[in-house]
Design a protein around this motif. Structure first.
Motif, short mmCIF file in Angstrom:
data_model
loop_
_atom_site.label_atom_id
_atom_site.label_comp_id
_atom_site.label_asym_id
_atom_site.label_seq_id
_atom_site.Cartn_x
_atom_site.Cartn_y
_atom_site.Cartn_z
N VAL A 159 1.39 -12.75 21.29
CA VAL A 159 0.48 -11.65 20.97
C VAL A 159 -0.95 -12.17 21.08
CG1 VAL A 159 2.10 -10.38 19.53
CG2 VAL A 159 0.68 -12.12 18.49
N ASN A 160 -1.90 -11.27 21.05
CA ASN A 160 -3.30 -11.66 21.26
C ASN A 160 -3.96 -12.28 20.04
OD1 ASN A 160 -3.43 -10.93 23.97
ND2 ASN A 160 -3.78 -8.79 23.42
N THR A 161 -3.63 -11.80 18.84
CA THR A 161 -4.34 -12.26 17.65
C THR A 161 -3.37 -12.61 16.52
OG1 THR A 161 -4.53 -10.05 16.69
CG2 THR A 161 -6.31 -10.74 18.18
N HIS A 162 -3.86 -13.38 15.56
CA HIS A 162 -3.06 -13.70 14.38
C HIS A 162 -2.80 -12.44 13.57
CE1 HIS A 162 -3.04 -18.00 14.94
NE2 HIS A 162 -4.33 -17.96 15.19
N LYS A 163 -3.74 -11.50 13.59
CA LYS A 163 -3.56 -10.24 12.87
C LYS A 163 -2.35 -9.48 13.43
CE LYS A 163 -5.95 -6.08 11.41
NZ LYS A 163 -7.18 -5.32 11.40
N GLN A 164 -2.19 -9.47 14.76
CA GLN A 164 -1.02 -8.82 15.36
C GLN A 164 0.27 -9.53 14.95
OE1 GLN A 164 -2.09 -8.82 19.54
NE2 GLN A 164 -2.40 -6.60 19.47
N CYS A 165 0.22 -10.83 14.85
CA CYS A 165 1.37 -11.61 14.41
C CYS A 165 1.75 -11.21 12.99
CB CYS A 165 1.06 -13.10 14.50
SG CYS A 165 2.43 -14.17 14.06
N GLU A 166 0.79 -11.17 12.11
CA GLU A 166 1.03 -10.78 10.73
C GLU A 166 1.53 -9.34 10.64
OE1 GLU A 166 -2.73 -11.54 8.89
OE2 GLU A 166 -2.42 -13.72 8.90
N GLN A 167 0.99 -8.47 11.48
CA GLN A 167 1.40 -7.07 11.50
C GLN A 167 2.87 -6.97 11.93
OE1 GLN A 167 -0.67 -4.70 14.40
NE2 GLN A 167 0.09 -2.76 13.58
N ALA A 168 3.26 -7.72 12.95
CA ALA A 168 4.64 -7.69 13.43
C ALA A 168 5.61 -8.16 12.35
CB ALA A 168 4.78 -8.55 14.68
N VAL A 169 5.24 -9.21 11.64
CA VAL A 169 6.10 -9.72 10.55
C VAL A 169 6.22 -8.68 9.45
CG1 VAL A 169 6.29 -11.47 8.74
CG2 VAL A 169 5.66 -12.15 11.06
#
Length: 116
Positions: free
Chosen positions: A56-66
């Motif tokens: 993913v592009n950002t850590h925020k997207q990673c956290e959102q996916a989790v």
């Protein structure tokens, strides 16, 4: 003896179907929240543990996916250690690493230090 084997087999099939159902629900939840998340994240489930992988592009997207995966009923745990983010250096080109260079980029990068 055959009855025991059949019960064991039917339990395994039931668990596999349940895991497939969880995977489908997580993928759907990701797509509903953000189409890019669903396109770039792979989801696998085993015994209620959801494994997210991809980029993913950002850590925020990673956290959102989790967070989205955790919100799906039936998910016991989320493993996101294989979910990576793009890392760009300051001043670098903000395109994915596989992007083609433009003609302008090639001429600048092909100059020797002595030419400058």
């Amino acid at each position: 003896m055959k009855n025991h084997s059949f019960q064991h087999y039917s339990h395994d099939v039931g668990a596999a179907v349940h895991d497939a159902w969880i995977t489908t629900r997580v993928k759907s939840a990701l797509a509903f929240a953000d189409t890019n998340l669903a396109l770039h994240i792979n989801v696998k489930t085993h015994a209620g543990i959801v494994a997210l992988s991809g980029r993913v592009n950002t850590h925020k997207q990673c956290e959102q996916a989790v967070a989205i995966a955790r919100s799906v009923p039936g998910v016991a745990e989320v493993d996101a250690k294989e979910l990576l983010t793009h890392v760009f250096t300051p001043g670098g080109i903000s395109e994915p690493p596989n992007a083609e260079e433009s003609a302008e980029d090639r001429t600048q990068s092909s100059k020797k230090i002595d030419d400058q």
